[in-house]
Design an enzyme around this catalytic site. Structure first.
Site, PDB file in Angstrom:
ATOM      1  N   HIS A   1       0.843  -1.203   0.000  1.00 22.26           N
ATOM      2  CA  HIS A   1       0.000   0.000   0.000  1.00 22.26           C
ATOM      3  C   HIS A   1       0.881   1.258   0.000  1.00 22.26           C
ATOM      4  O   HIS A   1       0.619   2.219  -0.729  1.00 22.26           O
ATOM      5  CB  HIS A   1      -0.871   0.053   1.263  1.00 22.26           C
ATOM      6  CG  HIS A   1      -1.885  -1.039   1.375  1.00 22.26           C
ATOM      7  ND1 HIS A   1      -2.036  -1.805   2.500  1.00 22.26           N
ATOM      8  CD2 HIS A   1      -2.811  -1.488   0.496  1.00 22.26           C
ATOM      9  CE1 HIS A   1      -3.017  -2.669   2.324  1.00 22.26           C
ATOM     10  NE2 HIS A   1      -3.499  -2.513   1.106  1.00 22.26           N
TER      11      HIS A   1
ATOM     12  N   LYS B   1     -17.753  -6.645   6.618  1.00 18.86           N
ATOM     13  CA  LYS B   1     -16.555  -7.451   6.892  1.00 18.86           C
ATOM     14  C   LYS B   1     -16.230  -7.293   8.379  1.00 18.86           C
ATOM     15  O   LYS B   1     -16.615  -6.314   8.990  1.00 18.86           O
ATOM     16  CB  LYS B   1     -15.364  -6.899   6.102  1.00 18.86           C
ATOM     17  CG  LYS B   1     -15.330  -7.276   4.641  1.00 18.86           C
ATOM     18  CD  LYS B   1     -13.969  -6.858   4.071  1.00 18.86           C
ATOM     19  CE  LYS B   1     -13.918  -6.969   2.562  1.00 18.86           C
ATOM     20  NZ  LYS B   1     -12.675  -6.383   2.032  1.00 18.86           N
TER      21      LYS B   1
ATOM     22  N   ARG C   1      -1.542  -5.980  -8.514  1.00 20.44           N
ATOM     23  CA  ARG C   1      -0.372  -6.791  -8.160  1.00 20.44           C
ATOM     24  C   ARG C   1      -0.089  -7.844  -9.219  1.00 20.44           C
ATOM     25  O   ARG C   1       1.037  -8.100  -9.581  1.00 20.44           O
ATOM     26  CB  ARG C   1      -0.600  -7.490  -6.813  1.00 20.44           C
ATOM     27  CG  ARG C   1      -0.538  -6.558  -5.642  1.00 20.44           C
ATOM     28  CD  ARG C   1      -1.128  -7.191  -4.431  1.00 20.44           C
ATOM     29  NE  ARG C   1      -2.517  -7.524  -4.669  1.00 20.44           N
ATOM     30  CZ  ARG C   1      -3.395  -7.862  -3.755  1.00 20.44           C
ATOM     31  NH1 ARG C   1      -3.014  -7.953  -2.504  1.00 20.44           N
ATOM     32  NH2 ARG C   1      -4.642  -8.127  -4.055  1.00 20.44           N
TER      33      ARG C   1
ATOM     34  N   SER D   1      -3.020  -7.803   2.819  1.00 19.86           N
ATOM     35  CA  SER D   1      -3.256  -7.687   4.263  1.00 19.86           C
ATOM     36  C   SER D   1      -3.691  -9.013   4.873  1.00 19.86           C
ATOM     37  O   SER D   1      -3.352  -9.310   6.025  1.00 19.86           O
ATOM     38  CB  SER D   1      -4.332  -6.630   4.537  1.00 19.86           C
ATOM     39  OG  SER D   1      -3.913  -5.384   4.075  1.00 19.86           O
TER      40      SER D   1
HETATM   41  O1  PNS Z   1      -8.657  -2.919   0.022  1.00 19.90           O
HETATM   42  P1  PNS Z   1      -9.892  -3.449  -0.644  1.00 19.90           P
HETATM   43  O2  PNS Z   1     -10.727  -4.223   0.368  1.00 19.90           O
HETATM   44  O3  PNS Z   1      -9.571  -4.233  -1.884  1.00 19.90           O
HETATM   45  O4  PNS Z   1     -10.746  -2.160  -1.106  1.00 19.90           O
HETATM   46  C1  PNS Z   1     -12.004  -2.327  -1.708  1.00 19.90           C
HETATM   47  C2  PNS Z   1     -12.749  -0.980  -1.824  1.00 19.90           C
HETATM   48  C3  PNS Z   1     -12.812  -0.272  -0.484  1.00 19.90           C
HETATM   49  C4  PNS Z   1     -12.030  -0.086  -2.806  1.00 19.90           C
HETATM   50  C5  PNS Z   1     -14.180  -1.294  -2.359  1.00 19.90           C
HETATM   51  O5  PNS Z   1     -14.741  -2.311  -1.587  1.00 19.90           O
HETATM   52  C6  PNS Z   1     -15.107  -0.097  -2.345  1.00 19.90           C
HETATM   53  O6  PNS Z   1     -14.929   0.845  -3.078  1.00 19.90           O
HETATM   54  N1  PNS Z   1     -16.134  -0.141  -1.464  1.00 19.90           N
HETATM   55  C7  PNS Z   1     -17.103   0.912  -1.324  1.00 19.90           C
HETATM   56  C8  PNS Z   1     -18.467   0.467  -1.835  1.00 19.90           C
HETATM   57  C9  PNS Z   1     -18.624   0.747  -3.327  1.00 19.90           C
HETATM   58  O7  PNS Z   1     -18.455   1.847  -3.778  1.00 19.90           O
HETATM   59  N2  PNS Z   1     -19.003  -0.303  -4.103  1.00 19.90           N
HETATM   60  C10 PNS Z   1     -19.265  -0.155  -5.524  1.00 19.90           C
HETATM   61  C11 PNS Z   1     -18.037  -0.399  -6.375  1.00 19.90           C
HETATM   62  S1  PNS Z   1     -17.818  -2.118  -6.623  1.00 19.90           S
END
Ligand code: PNS
Length: 166
Positions: free
Chosen positions: A17, A41, A90, A128
Site C-alpha cells: 500500500h 466485513k 499486483r 493484508s
Molecule cells: O482494500 P480493498 O478491500 O480491496 O478495497 C475495496 C474498496 C474499499 C475499494 C471497495 O470495496 C469499495 O470501493 N467499497 C465501497 C463500496 C462501493 O463503492 N461499491 C461499488 C463499487 S464495486
C-alpha cells in the site's frame, strides 16, 4: 487542483500500500487515502485504528490525507472533490475484480476515472490477509509491514487469541 483518492480496507496497511501511496502522491496535488468503514466485513482493526496507523506511516509524505468513509466510493470521491481513483494491480488475478469495480464506478459516475498502478515487483505477492495469517501463526511479518504496524498487529492477534480462550 488535482485530487485523487486511493481507497481500500488497509487492515492493516502494508509495504505494498505504501508503495502505491508514495508513487501516486507524485501524480496529483493531493492524495486522499480513503479507508472503508465496512460493517459487512469483520476487520482486525477498527476504522479509527486503521486511519491512525496510516497517518503514522505517511507522515513524511506532505500531500497525503487519510479519511474514513462508508457507502459508495463514487459518493465519497464526489464529496472530496476528487475525480481520480487510484488502485494497485499486483498480478493478473487482481485484474478481473478491479476491472469490474472500475466499470461499476464509471457507470455510477462517468466523471470519475480509475487509474491502475502496477505494484512494485518486490510487493506483488503481498496482501493484508496474508499478513494477518502469518502473524496469527507466529510468523515474522517484518518484510510485509512497517515496524510500528508490526507490533500493533501482533498485539491485536494476541488479544484475539486471549478473547477466544475466555
Ligand atoms: O482494500 P480493498 O478491500 O480491496 O478495497 C475495496 C474498496 C474499499 C475499494 C471497495 O470495496 C469499495 O470501493 N467499497 C465501497 C463500496 C462501493 O463503492 N461499491 C461499488 C463499487 S464495486
Amino acid at each position: 487542483m488535482k485530487r485523487a483518492i486511493y481507497p481500500g480496507s488497509f487492515d492493516p496497511v502494508t509495504f505494498g500500500h505504501l508503495d502505491v501511496i508514495r508513487r501516486s502522491s507524485k501524480m496529483c496535488d493531493e492524495l486522499i487515502v480513503g479507508v472503508l468503514n465496512n460493517n459487512s466485513k469483520t476487520p482486525l482493526f477498527n476504522v479509527q485504528n486503521r486511519v491512525k496507523m496510516l497517518e503514522d506511516v505517511i507522515q513524511d509524505i506532505p500531500n497525503v490525507k487519510v479519511i474514513a468513509f462508508d457507502g459508495l466510493l463514487v459518493d465519497f470521491a464526489k464529496k472530496m472533490n476528487a475525480n481520480v481513483i487510484i488502485r494497485g494491480l499486483r498480478a493478473v488475478t487482481d485484474f478481473e475484480y478491479e476491472l469490474q469495480m472500475s466499470q461499476t464506478n464509471r457507470v455510477l459516475d462517468s466523471e470519475i476515472e480509475t487509474i491502475f498502478l502496477c505494484t512494485t515487483l518486490e510487493y506483488s505477492y503481498l496482501n493484508s490477509s496474508t499478513v494477518k495469517e502469518v502473524a496469527f501463526h507466529g510468523g515474522d511479518i517484518s518484510k510485509f509491514v512497517p515496524e510500528e504496524i508490526k507490533s500493533l498487529v501482533y498485539q491485536k492477534v494476541e488479544e484475539l487469541k486471549e478473547n477466544s480462550n475466555e
